[in-house]
Design an enzyme around this catalytic site. Sequence first.
Site, PDB file in Angstrom:
ATOM      1  N   ASP A   8      35.838  41.845  39.417  1.00 35.49           N
ATOM      2  CA  ASP A   8      36.115  41.864  37.584  1.00 35.49           C
ATOM      3  C   ASP A   8      36.896  43.218  37.052  1.00 35.49           C
ATOM      4  OD1 ASP A   8      36.263  40.773  35.045  1.00 35.49           O
ATOM      5  OD2 ASP A   8      34.782  40.760  34.569  1.00 35.49           O
ATOM      6  N   ASN A  56      40.859  30.310  35.860  1.00 38.46           N
ATOM      7  CA  ASN A  56      41.730  31.685  36.407  1.00 38.46           C
ATOM      8  C   ASN A  56      43.209  30.202  35.915  1.00 38.46           C
ATOM      9  OD1 ASN A  56      40.259  33.358  38.326  1.00 38.46           O
ATOM     10  ND2 ASN A  56      40.366  33.570  35.837  1.00 38.46           N
TER      11      ASN A  56
HETATM   12  C1  FPP Z   1      39.502  39.457  37.881  1.00 40.65           C
HETATM   13  O1  FPP Z   1      39.878  40.377  36.995  1.00 40.65           O
HETATM   14  C2  FPP Z   1      40.035  39.585  38.887  1.00 40.65           C
HETATM   15  C3  FPP Z   1      40.756  38.251  39.391  1.00 40.65           C
HETATM   16  C4  FPP Z   1      41.265  37.603  38.607  1.00 40.65           C
HETATM   17  C5  FPP Z   1      41.679  38.253  40.597  1.00 40.65           C
HETATM   18  C6  FPP Z   1      40.353  39.253  41.755  1.00 40.65           C
HETATM   19  C7  FPP Z   1      42.383  39.072  42.351  1.00 40.65           C
HETATM   20  C8  FPP Z   1      42.081  39.635  43.328  1.00 40.65           C
HETATM   21  C9  FPP Z   1      41.120  41.323  43.265  1.00 40.65           C
HETATM   22  C10 FPP Z   1      43.228  40.831  44.627  1.00 40.65           C
HETATM   23  C11 FPP Z   1      43.655  39.984  44.834  1.00 40.65           C
HETATM   24  C12 FPP Z   1      42.816  39.513  45.956  1.00 40.65           C
HETATM   25  C13 FPP Z   1      42.664  39.096  47.864  1.00 40.65           C
HETATM   26  C14 FPP Z   1      41.898  38.708  48.049  1.00 40.65           C
HETATM   27  C15 FPP Z   1      44.109  39.611  48.110  1.00 40.65           C
HETATM   28  P1  FPP Z   1      40.337  40.585  35.558  1.00 40.65           P
HETATM   29  O2  FPP Z   1      42.064  39.722  35.602  1.00 40.65           O
HETATM   30  O3  FPP Z   1      39.900  39.084  35.098  1.00 40.65           O
HETATM   31  O4  FPP Z   1      39.928  41.215  35.016  1.00 40.65           O
HETATM   32  P2  FPP Z   1      39.646  42.095  33.037  1.00 40.65           P
HETATM   33  O5  FPP Z   1      38.408  41.159  32.472  1.00 40.65           O
HETATM   34  O6  FPP Z   1      39.517  43.128  32.626  1.00 40.65           O
HETATM   35  O7  FPP Z   1      41.188  41.017  32.264  1.00 40.65           O
END
Ligand code: FPP
Length: 235
Positions: A8, A56
């Site tokens: 996250d 998501n």
């Molecule tokens: C949460 O951060 C993260 C995600 C919803 C996506 C996770 C994806 C990756 C780490 C990149 C690619 C992965 C792979 C396996 C190649 P958020 O967007 O909710 O962050 P925030 O809470 O700060 O908004």
Amino acid sequence: MHVAIIMDGNGRWATQRGLPRTAGHRAGAQAVDRTVEAAARQGVDVLTLYAFSQANWQRPRGEVRALFGLFRRYLKEQTSRCLEQSIRLNIIGRRDRLDPRLISLIEAAEQATAHCTRMILRIAIDYSAQWSLMQVCRSFGLLVSTDHERFARQLAVVDNSLPVSQVDLLIRTGGEQRMSDFLLWECAYAELHFVSRAWPDFGEEDFQSALAEFSRRDRRYGRIEPTEPVRAQHA
Ligand code: FPP
């Protein structure tokens, strides 16, 4: 040793730098590479990463598209790296809503690495623990089994997962302290470790310190002495 990670903080990491959220996800993909290598080096048996939850899908279309672009690229570019390091890839979660081209990449990556034994890398895409648990109950009809092993086997089927042990350590980056519908069954006895650092800044030292803290935890599984996990017992 099974480690699961809720990655996250990508969006906030980017926003703090005046960048689009998708830049945070790209930086997050680099943190994935670092962490997979670190986990394999540390002798972790199973690493499960939460890459895309069912919830998501509610994000803006452009962000969803960017994330799936990263997943495609990851499978294309990292399968050979996994082979070199004997890491077995397994994408868990629903497949019925994924693009057929992504499904082909998933199947190819899983087949190519099927013989790898050093570590299992599970990446959760379109995943919801609640949905999976409901599917298991549905597949058993009215006769819901109270046999843990049977339930866990069916859960793996529903999740397109290899059979793996329960989660020992769950790490969540980004400062929040919640489960977000991730591995609710498998984390029944997981030790929880929360890190304020955003996922793109997560590095090998953070991973090592999570493992070090885990090794100091006293796991009692409801008993008095530290012991192995308990299966269902009846008086
Ligand atoms: C949460 O951060 C993260 C995600 C919803 C996506 C996770 C994806 C990756 C780490 C990149 C690619 C992965 C792979 C396996 C190649 P958020 O967007 O909710 O962050 P925030 O809470 O700060 O908004």
